[in-house]
Design a protein around this motif. Structure first.
Motif, mmCIF file in Angstrom:
data_model
loop_
_atom_site.group_PDB
_atom_site.id
_atom_site.type_symbol
_atom_site.label_atom_id
_atom_site.label_comp_id
_atom_site.label_asym_id
_atom_site.label_seq_id
_atom_site.Cartn_x
_atom_site.Cartn_y
_atom_site.Cartn_z
ATOM 1 N N GLN A 3 36.283 46.422 45.227
ATOM 2 C CA GLN A 3 36.346 47.847 45.539
ATOM 3 C C GLN A 3 37.638 48.467 45.029
ATOM 4 O OE1 GLN A 3 36.321 48.761 49.730
ATOM 5 N NE2 GLN A 3 35.713 50.887 49.392
ATOM 6 N N SER A 4 38.747 47.775 45.226
ATOM 7 C CA SER A 4 40.046 48.298 44.806
ATOM 8 C C SER A 4 40.180 48.325 43.286
ATOM 9 C CB SER A 4 41.158 47.431 45.411
ATOM 10 O OG SER A 4 42.415 47.823 44.932
ATOM 11 N N ASP A 5 39.745 47.252 42.615
ATOM 12 C CA ASP A 5 39.952 47.133 41.171
ATOM 13 C C ASP A 5 39.041 48.063 40.384
ATOM 14 O OD1 ASP A 5 41.061 46.155 38.849
ATOM 15 O OD2 ASP A 5 39.787 44.378 38.754
ATOM 16 N N LEU A 6 37.782 48.172 40.785
ATOM 17 C CA LEU A 6 36.825 48.988 40.032
ATOM 18 C C LEU A 6 36.609 50.373 40.643
ATOM 19 C CD1 LEU A 6 34.065 46.387 39.039
ATOM 20 C CD2 LEU A 6 36.144 47.050 37.821
ATOM 21 N N ASN A 38 28.859 52.927 47.913
ATOM 22 C CA ASN A 38 28.285 52.243 46.754
ATOM 23 C C ASN A 38 28.593 50.752 46.724
ATOM 24 O OD1 ASN A 38 26.974 54.430 45.648
ATOM 25 N ND2 ASN A 38 28.686 55.022 44.332
ATOM 26 N N LEU A 39 29.589 50.320 47.495
ATOM 27 C CA LEU A 39 29.997 48.908 47.452
ATOM 28 C C LEU A 39 28.868 47.983 47.866
ATOM 29 C CD1 LEU A 39 32.428 47.022 46.920
ATOM 30 C CD2 LEU A 39 32.984 47.230 49.358
ATOM 31 N N THR A 48 33.778 46.375 33.881
ATOM 32 C CA THR A 48 34.938 47.276 33.978
ATOM 33 C C THR A 48 34.626 48.542 34.762
ATOM 34 O OG1 THR A 48 34.317 48.218 31.833
ATOM 35 C CG2 THR A 48 35.946 46.429 31.825
ATOM 36 N N SER A 49 33.419 48.653 35.308
ATOM 37 C CA SER A 49 33.060 49.833 36.084
ATOM 38 C C SER A 49 32.040 49.438 37.141
ATOM 39 C CB SER A 49 32.463 50.918 35.173
ATOM 40 O OG SER A 49 31.180 50.511 34.709
ATOM 41 N N ALA A 67 24.735 44.197 36.275
ATOM 42 C CA ALA A 67 24.773 42.749 36.046
ATOM 43 C C ALA A 67 24.253 41.996 37.258
ATOM 44 C CB ALA A 67 26.201 42.316 35.716
ATOM 45 N N ARG A 68 24.641 42.444 38.445
ATOM 46 C CA ARG A 68 24.174 41.772 39.673
ATOM 47 C C ARG A 68 22.668 41.910 39.843
ATOM 48 N NH1 ARG A 68 25.792 38.121 43.069
ATOM 49 N NH2 ARG A 68 25.533 39.305 44.981
#
Length: 475
Positions: free
Chosen positions: A34-37, A43-44, A93-94, A101-102
């Motif tokens: 959550q923090s990085d993207l 939405n998480l 990256t987003s 992908a998941r």
């Protein structure tokens, strides 16, 4: 070339291990993701739901493909897709790229998992050998779920969240290399009807996706907004179309006649509610441990470990007790334990001790979910014809996955709404997070209590050893 059936089992069980691992390994990485993207809170949950929805939605199609194309071919294809999307997930990256992908990773799991089980059942004949093989298969799958939270925490703390996806890649490559040597190619007799019912799979999955998206958007847009009403209505239309297609096609993914058996309908509802409670609890507690209590990812994973151990113990107890007390009694006991565990967890504060505020609830919940899963899987096939038992088992497994995704959407939406309202009323952010956590777990508790009502309609059966072994694997 003669192949050892136990070497075949090792390959199949390792593949199932990483599929189950991926359900839990990602949870403790969620705060870092959550923090990085820069995921929004609402939405998480798609990082989890995207995987489970497509896994559940295409599981029956995967089984059908294995029947028509050959299970080894579908197994290899599913593994390759699973490995490729694991790599793409780690490189994302987003938020959109990771969720995509998941989702496709879930499709890969839906192809490889039923194909692996089909190979296993052909490799081992009915009797003691198959029971042992099923036990090993189920045990490793359960171990994957248990170790996933610890492995995820270790990878996040020592490397980064991306490695919870990258770790699958070398395992998948090794398995694909080993398959020609250790897994024989099974040829099925030519079948008259070679329909895949792709339309049914797409309509059913798209319908549930639309409903889930509508529920998720309700917090931001409001339940009465055109966006939310449009998605919910569209989802219902797609699901009605799915039922119409299944009623008309010659080879449906979900033979609707199966639902004339009350035991299958009841078991499907029970496992859907069980999935809803499980995914909701896992998601909320993973966020709570790290964002409220300040745990590292590894500490959060270790705090989940007793629940996994309790689930493994619960599986062993359930397989023994179901002979003696019957399916209904065991399922009722499981729902009571599950609801009690969730209720205890919902009372946890921001600073209380783990041993007193979280551990009892996690242990009770771990015992309870298996107490529901084993008897429900047995009851699901009790009133269907023997040749349709595989289809019935696939249906309830799909209900478990899809119910989990829908339940998670409902719980997170209500939890986030409560947190947002508390902050708007001047409550501090940490306390608002705790209140939202409490609200979400109370909704999950309501799912468990509703499951208690459903369990009262479960047939009272005392199955034989082989039925128990297969049910334990499915649970």
């Amino acid at each position: 070339m003669r192949r050892s059936p136990w070497a075949t089992l090792a390959v199949l069980a390792l593949a199932q291990f990483i599929v189950v691992l991926d359900v839990t390994i990602v949870n403790v990485a969620l705060p870092d993701i959550q923090s990085d993207l820069r995921f929004t809170t609402d939405n998480l949950q798609w990082v989890i739901s995207g995987y489970t929805l497509l896994f559940g939605g295409f599981l029956l199609l995967g089984g059908r493909a294995a029947d028509l194309l050959g299970p080894r071919r579908v197994f290899i294809g599913g593994l390759a897709l699973f490995g490729l999307t694991s790599l793409l997930g780690g490189l994302a990256t987003s938020p959109g790229l990771l969720i995509g992908a998941r989702a496709v990773q879930g499709l890969g799991g839906a192809l490889l998992s039923p194909a692996a089980l089909a190979i296993l059942t052909v490799t081992f004949a009915h009797g003691r050998a198959r029971n042992i093989a099923m036990g090993v298969w189920g045990g490793l799958a359960g171990l994957g779920g248990t170790l996933g939270v610890v492995a995820g925490g270790l990878l996040v703390d020592s490397l980064s969240w991306r490695w919870v996806f990258f770790v699958n890649v070398p395992i998948v490559i090794a398995l694909i290399v080993a398959i020609p040597t250790f897994v024989r190619d099974i040829r099925h007799d030519k079948q008259e009807n070679r329909s895949f019912d792709l339309a049914g799979a797409v309509l059913g999955t798209a319908g549930v996706l639309a409903v889930v998206f509508g529920v998720v958007r309700a917090e931001a847009s409001g339940w009465g907004s055109a966006e939310v009403v449009g998605f919910l209505a569209g989802g219902v239309v797609l699901l009605v179309a799915f039922v119409a297609v299944e009623a008309r096609t010659a080879a449906p993914l979900v033979p609707l006649r199966l639902f004339r058996a009350r035991s299958l309908s009841v078991s499907s509802a029970a496992l859907a509610l069980n999935g809803a409670a499980f995914l909701s609890m896992f998601f909320l507690v993973a966020i709570y441990l790290q964002q409220v209590r300040g745990d590292s990812a590894l500490e959060a994973g270790m705090h989940f470990l007793p629940m996994g151990v309790a689930a493994i113990v619960g599986a062993a107890l359930a397989t023994q007790l179901v002979h003696r007390v019957g399916t209904r009694t065991l399922q009722i006991a499981g729902t009571v334990l599950s609801a009690a565990g969730l209720l205890l967890l919902s009372r946890a504060g921001a600073t209380g001790g783990y041993a007193t505020e979280l551990l009892p609830g996690l242990v009770l919940f771990g015992l309870g979910i298996i107490g529901i899963g084993v008897p429900a899987q047995i009851a699901a096939v009790a009133d269907v014809a023997h040749h349709e038992a595989g289809a019935a088992s696939g249906v309830v497994t799909a209900f478990n996955q899809v119910g989990g995704a829908l339940g998670l959407a409902i719980v997170t939406t209500l939890s986030i709404t409560h947190t947002t309202n508390a902050i708007a009323q001047g409550v501090g952010q940490q306390q608002a997070l705790v209140e939202g956590f409490h609200r979400g777990l109370l909704v999950a508790t309501a799912f468990a209590i509703l499951n208690l009502v459903v369990s009262l309609a479960t047939p009272q059966l005392r199955p034989d050893a082989e039925q128990v072994a297969e049910a334990a694997v499915a649970a």
